[in-house]
Design a protein around this motif. Sequence first.
Motif, PDB file in Angstrom:
ATOM      1  N   ILE A 262       0.821  -1.210   0.000  1.00 31.53           N
ATOM      2  CA  ILE A 262       0.000   0.000   0.000  1.00 31.53           C
ATOM      3  C   ILE A 262       0.857   1.263   0.000  1.00 31.53           C
ATOM      4  O   ILE A 262       0.613   2.198  -0.759  1.00 31.53           O
ATOM      5  CB  ILE A 262      -0.936   0.015   1.228  1.00 31.53           C
TER       6      ILE A 262
ATOM      7  N   ASN B 286      -4.540  -0.113  -3.183  1.00 38.02           N
ATOM      8  CA  ASN B 286      -3.480  -0.255  -4.180  1.00 38.02           C
ATOM      9  C   ASN B 286      -3.521  -1.645  -4.806  1.00 38.02           C
ATOM     10  O   ASN B 286      -2.509  -2.315  -4.900  1.00 38.02           O
ATOM     11  CB  ASN B 286      -2.114  -0.001  -3.526  1.00 38.02           C
TER      12      ASN B 286
ATOM     13  N   LYS C 145      -2.366   8.944   1.940  1.00 38.62           N
ATOM     14  CA  LYS C 145      -3.090   7.857   1.283  1.00 38.62           C
ATOM     15  C   LYS C 145      -4.343   7.451   2.051  1.00 38.62           C
ATOM     16  O   LYS C 145      -5.304   6.950   1.462  1.00 38.62           O
ATOM     17  CB  LYS C 145      -2.163   6.645   1.116  1.00 38.62           C
TER      18      LYS C 145
END
Length: 312
Positions: A112, A254, A309
């Motif tokens: 990720i 991701n 993120k």
Amino acid sequence: MLNMNEPDLNLLIALDVLLAEGSVAGAARRLGLSASAMSRTLSRLRNTTGDPLLVRAGRNMVLTPYAEEIRPRTQNAVFEARAILRPAKAALNLATLERRFTLRTNAGFIEIFGAALIAAVATVAPFVQLRFMPKPEKTAKYLREGQIDFEVGVLGEMGPEIRITALYRDKFVGVVRKDHPLEQESEITPARYAALGHVVVSRHDRGIGPVDMLLAELNLERKIAALVPGFPAALAVAQASDLVALVPATFLLNQPGLYGNSGEARLHVFELPVKTNEITVSLMWHPRSEADPAHRWLRQLVLQVCREKVPG
């Protein structure tokens, strides 16, 4: 004038590694020495300290009580010695900093955040290297022994001295293939969820977690069809079958296999029918690194990348 009876302080590093590894072979590997050279060093340490330090116990070696007693002092002494020998007033220059940082984390974190973190480091500190070390279990051993710079994960029995900062919060979600019957259901009951076949991530052959405990309170039990070692495998199985996978929501951030070439979803994600607690993923380090400017810089960078993120 140097007193010839003074101990050889070079032995301190070897002692630290021997006590950490608990074996001659392991210490030799870490120090880049042959087993015979490490054995000779152990003999010198035994003569210097007047204690065997490592003794045979069956097929293994164990630390003596004296070795156990001096182990934390030895770790701290080596760390302090290295800190003293660094330039005292040199300002941190990230453009020229040459250093390797070791992070102990699971594969999901690397998938990720790894690429973004590596890129962020390279932008300002091109000579810094990140080493990601696998994390098969929770332990403060590697931080205490100075083998790693950071531990990333859910806080466990890490000890009161370990420093910690929360990186982001996560939760588990259910995942099935596109066009699975669940995709058309507006409300999934606990009974419906439990009755489906499940692919479960389990690294220790248990397959039982918080979701199962909550279902058990309702006298329900999941039908577990398969156990796999990681979340990528669970998603692959769910995508190619009618089984339900249980994964952290951030793990889907991701995943190239989540969408097809034209942007259509290949998997259907849904909220669990039982209320699980949020998971706090944290960054942990040993207090000996608290004031290290380079260490402090990377701590802040990891936090920044994670929060970009996973906002909020």
